[in-house]
Motif scaffolding. Sequence first.
Motif, PDB file in Angstrom:
ATOM      1  N   GLY A  27       0.814  -1.212   0.000  1.00  0.00           N
ATOM      2  CA  GLY A  27       0.000   0.000   0.000  1.00  0.00           C
ATOM      3  C   GLY A  27       0.840   1.251   0.000  1.00  0.00           C
ATOM      4  N   ALA A  28       0.341   2.294  -0.651  1.00  0.00           N
ATOM      5  CA  ALA A  28       1.041   3.579  -0.692  1.00  0.00           C
ATOM      6  C   ALA A  28       0.658   4.413   0.525  1.00  0.00           C
TER       7      ALA A  28
ATOM      8  N   PHE B 159      -7.196   5.524  -2.124  1.00  0.00           N
ATOM      9  CA  PHE B 159      -6.364   4.459  -1.564  1.00  0.00           C
ATOM     10  C   PHE B 159      -5.651   3.732  -2.704  1.00  0.00           C
ATOM     11  N   THR B 160      -4.334   3.667  -2.618  1.00  0.00           N
ATOM     12  CA  THR B 160      -3.505   3.059  -3.665  1.00  0.00           C
ATOM     13  C   THR B 160      -2.882   1.773  -3.142  1.00  0.00           C
ATOM     14  N   TRP B 161      -3.144   0.680  -3.842  1.00  0.00           N
ATOM     15  CA  TRP B 161      -2.601  -0.628  -3.458  1.00  0.00           C
ATOM     16  C   TRP B 161      -2.095  -1.347  -4.700  1.00  0.00           C
TER      17      TRP B 161
ATOM     18  N   GLU C 244     -10.179  -0.257   1.028  1.00  0.00           N
ATOM     19  CA  GLU C 244      -9.103  -0.211   2.017  1.00  0.00           C
ATOM     20  C   GLU C 244      -9.238  -1.361   3.012  1.00  0.00           C
ATOM     21  N   LEU C 245     -10.461  -1.616   3.487  1.00  0.00           N
ATOM     22  CA  LEU C 245     -10.679  -2.710   4.428  1.00  0.00           C
ATOM     23  C   LEU C 245     -10.350  -4.048   3.786  1.00  0.00           C
ATOM     24  N   ALA C 246     -10.712  -4.221   2.511  1.00  0.00           N
ATOM     25  CA  ALA C 246     -10.416  -5.476   1.822  1.00  0.00           C
ATOM     26  C   ALA C 246      -8.916  -5.729   1.753  1.00  0.00           C
ATOM     27  N   ASN C 247      -8.142  -4.694   1.474  1.00  0.00           N
ATOM     28  CA  ASN C 247      -6.691  -4.858   1.395  1.00  0.00           C
ATOM     29  C   ASN C 247      -6.089  -5.188   2.756  1.00  0.00           C
TER      30      ASN C 247
END
Length: 876
Positions: free
Chosen positions: A13-14, A87-89, A109-112
């Motif tokens: 994640g960034a 959100f960057t992943w 975000e929660l999934a990541n």
Amino acid sequence: MQNNILAVPFRKGAQLMLSSAIRQYISTKYDQHPDMFRQDLDVIDVLRRDAINVREPHPTGVPRLQAYAGQLVWISGKFPIDIGADFTWYPALGYNTERPIVHNNLKYELANILYNLAALFSQLAIAGNRSSTEGLKTAASYFSQSAGVLTQLKKEVIPELRTTPPEDMDEHTLDSLIQLQLAQAQECYWQKAVMDGYKDASIAKLAAKVSDFYNEAGEAAMRSEAISSSWIHHMSAKHHHFAAAAQYRAACDCLEKRKYGEEVARLRDAVACVTEGLKESRGGYLHKSVLEDLNGLKRRVEADLQRAERDNDVIYLNPVPAKSELKILDRATMAAARIPPQVSAPLDYLGEKGEFGPPLFTKLVPYSVHIAVSIYEERRDRLVNQNIITELETLNERLHEILSSLNLPGSLQAFEKPLGLPPTLVQHAEEIRQADAIHRLQRSFADIDKLRAADLALFEEGRGLLQAEEEEDVQLRRKYGTDRWSRPESRCEPNQGTKLWDQVKAAEGWFENSGSSDAVVRDKFHGIEPTLAILSGPDRSLLDFVPSSRRTEIPETLKPAINRLRIAYNDITRLEGRRRRKAETLREKARSDDIKSDILTEAARLERTHAVATAIVPAHFEEFFEKRLDLLYEPDLELVQTEGAEQEKLITELIRVNREFESQKKMVGDKGNKEREQALQKLDTAYYKYKELVSNADAGRKFYNDLSRIIGGFRDGARGFVTERRREAQMLEDELNMPPLNNLSLGGPQGRMQPVQSPPPPASSWNGNAGYQGQPQPQPQPPSNSFLPPSQPRQSVPPPAEAQIQSWAPAGETVAPQPHPPRANPMQGVWNPGAGIKFANTPPPAASPAGSSGAAGNGGQPTSGTWDRNSAIRFG
């Protein structure tokens, strides 16, 4: 890959200041100042930074990820999903791991975070010491928790994502990863059983289930776009490996129970399975430890097979059953997905003394209350604009239609101001110039066209998805028939299909009607555009357009009629002006109608009196809304009725006075005033038409902006519906393509089935008097040292979750379970009691006549050929 186990890699994640987006949202959407939550904003940034920096398999990373995930679940009730943070992943699996995926989505975000928690559990299992039984138990627990977190991600988070999940989070990838973690957990239990010296039968059951898990993981991986070829080959090799291990342990159990023929059959199947597993090493996909395990197992199995065949051929002479006759091995399932309670119920761990700490932003107005405020404001604006202001504007439009039909005020102005320009016309012209009327309307029409095109594109996308899915369903229904393809058509699907197709029909009507309305508005504009150009020009153009009257004085006989008409006309204009002021007052009243403090008081009352048993939702404020709207705006609704009645009276009086004016004007003659009257009336009509067009353009913009939200929701709903229908279709199609259960097999790496014809039974007949009389017929038999039938044409089917272990032989050498045929007698006949025993050097007895079965059968003396102790026994 580490040794012979696969670990789920982390998603990267960034860095992002989530507090900035939350601060901005609070500033714009709430009446509370962000500085009230300074500490909470700092905490959320620290939690995120700690969570995304978990990159090593260490137990301290588990509470960091769980705490941030729990706070994300909590603040989802305070803020919308699209809070304004990008959100960057980076994906963890697949061929695009260097390409970031960005979403303004709290659920993304929660999934990541949950994905990385599952990856951490997986890597902790591998990083631990698995050389002891306690280490194996710990590793199995970690693998089971990894599978549980992935299950929670798949069932609870991904469905609420409102967007297409990344490739390494789609349904097939998550299914494969879940089954992989369960397979590796089950493998730990198998290894522990081996170390603890469990019985061979128990170890065989454990190994059989390990093979099943790996097979299911590989099948799901084949349907995934993110699982690499090396992982698929690894899963397939392990699937065959543990199939062979299960058969080997079952063979050892047979040896202990003195089932020597079955021991040989199971060892042969074990050799076939391990050979198939070794084929996965082509291309160098397998780790050397996996390859070494396969080769070691093969050497051991082949050595035991050689010994078992030699002993059985020389000593035991037990018949070796065919593979189809072997009993399917039982399974012992030890691994199961286990969701940590911190993941399944995170809110239980929030509190002053909770594991995750106190919940953040508790003093912020709940998001449900914020939504309720928005609902009230929308309902209030609709009431004010549509039920009150629009009705007043409709009354004004009728006024102008009546005035235009009476040539007012042009006929009055032509007499009152026979020369030059009337003052009201000069005012109107100046207003038109200041507003840049023509260009303003043209810009408004261009904006409306853009909004309409954007809405139409969204609608076409959603309708196209539904039409494509409907066509796919029709094709599959034709392929499998309506009896087998039993699910409802998309237009009749009760949950969402009917609703979405109704929305399609409604939206088509909206676009058709709005298109017609837009065309009418543009026609009005084109009709007055030349006159507007004159009004927006200089005064010299107006003087040229309006001719002067030849009569410069008003006749005395006409003055009383003009005065009465002027009074009636002024009453009308005052009524119109009063309505415009009332409309502006209503708009200002609506703007100043701040419900936030009152609704917070109402929310507190609901909570205090326990009027609601669950969390507060907008529906709980319905009664409060109705009372407030009635109190504030019911007098204004009644005003509309009063205004309508008063207008009818004034119009009746105006028509009567204008009729007298026209009668007097004919008596004195209106020569020289007709052209001026028409010009003035045309300019006045153009001015009011312009005002009407401005109102129409504003209404059009608002309509398409509102429609954009509705169509966007329809498009998103269509996406979700089509995705679910396609998943459902794939599952149904897989189910329909499965063979009958008695034909299932897992032969070959892809689980292909091979129909095999059973050999016909030996011909024999039953005679009540003669007993059995064998008619030996030569039957095609496989060699005694082979239990594999000749290859048959392949039939590709998906394998079942539970299938025969002995069917992991090569695809060309598998056999489906069939009803057991009678085994051919090696003597090529059936023993007849009347035939006696045939001894060496003894001629065969004479054939018995029909209906006789020898001495043993009719009570006579034994025939010649009875056994002589001095003679050898002849077999065959």
